[in-house]
Design an enzyme around this catalytic site. Structure first.
Site, PDB file in Angstrom:
ATOM      1  N   TYR A 117      38.005  56.880  21.992  1.00 24.84           N
ATOM      2  CA  TYR A 117      36.578  57.201  22.012  1.00 24.84           C
ATOM      3  C   TYR A 117      36.175  58.010  20.777  1.00 24.84           C
ATOM      4  CZ  TYR A 117      36.940  55.615  26.842  1.00 24.84           C
ATOM      5  OH  TYR A 117      37.175  54.867  27.967  1.00 24.84           O
ATOM      6  N   GLY A 143      44.621  46.351  21.083  1.00 24.38           N
ATOM      7  CA  GLY A 143      43.236  46.162  20.668  1.00 24.38           C
ATOM      8  C   GLY A 143      42.283  45.714  21.749  1.00 24.38           C
ATOM      9  N   GLY A 169      41.290  47.227  24.597  1.00 23.37           N
ATOM     10  CA  GLY A 169      40.368  48.299  24.980  1.00 23.37           C
ATOM     11  C   GLY A 169      39.326  48.559  23.913  1.00 23.37           C
ATOM     12  N   ASN A 194      44.231  62.202  29.498  1.00 23.28           N
ATOM     13  CA  ASN A 194      44.264  60.846  28.939  1.00 23.28           C
ATOM     14  C   ASN A 194      43.999  60.906  27.434  1.00 23.28           C
ATOM     15  OD1 ASN A 194      44.105  58.142  28.338  1.00 23.28           O
ATOM     16  ND2 ASN A 194      42.906  57.621  30.158  1.00 23.28           N
ATOM     17  N   GLU A 216      33.102  59.831  31.096  1.00 24.98           N
ATOM     18  CA  GLU A 216      34.044  60.884  31.455  1.00 24.98           C
ATOM     19  C   GLU A 216      35.442  60.320  31.279  1.00 24.98           C
ATOM     20  OE1 GLU A 216      30.295  61.553  33.562  1.00 24.98           O
ATOM     21  OE2 GLU A 216      31.709  59.910  33.828  1.00 24.98           O
TER      22      GLU A 216
END
Length: 162
Positions: free
Chosen positions: A129, A93, A95, A122, A117
């Site tokens: 995101y 958690g 990030g 990844n 970017e």
């Protein structure tokens, strides 16, 4: 879309706090950076980010840095430049908390959108995101250095203001 504040608690028993970073944090930042990336930023790049148009925040547990985020502000747009979490805190958690904090701060400062970017490879970051509302808006060919040449970047954006 309304963004949630720093309410994400992470794994049970994991008490994380967010604070602004200072040049004195550089050794801890570089330690995490070196563990997180095959082509890490240099000390000079980080030092260049301690300027008025940048924001640097760290996520800490018991005073120790567990991760950081670096963003730049240009007009009404935030560019997420670097978000890295210590390997021992990944998947817990940290990030997500950093990302939500930067989104809340950007909205508080009346910014219009956040752009970033991320390496095509990844998948963990791309999923984070997307889960926080970012959408892919394009690609940057040969954007990141890689072991066998260059890797493309996925460009993602999130509108903060209607």
């Amino acid at each position: 879309m309304h963004r949630r504040e720093d309410s994400y608690l992470g794994a049970p028993g994991l008490e994380l706090t967010i604070r602004p970073l200072e040049p004195g944090d550089l050794s801890e930042i570089l330690n995490i950076e070196l563990q997180g990336y095959s082509h890490p930023w240099s000390e000079g790049i980080f030092l260049d980010c301690f300027k008025p148009d940048y924001r640097l925040w760290g996520v800490c547990q018991n005073g120790s840095l567990a991760g950081y985020v670096v963003v730049s502000y240009v007009l009404d747009e935030v560019h997420l430049l670097n978000l890295c979490v210590h390997p021992g805190f990944r998947g817990r958690g940290a990030g997500r908390l950093l990302l939500r904090h930067l989104l809340a701060e950007a909205a508080r400062e009346c910014m219009n959108q956040v752009i970033l970017e991320v390496r095509l490879s990844n998948n963990v970051a791309s999923k984070l995101y997307r889960n926080e509302g970012f959408e892919e808006i394009g690609r940057r060919p040969r954007y990141y250095p890689a072991a066998s040449g260059w890797e493309d970047a996925r460009v993602m954006a999130l509108l903060l203001q209607p």
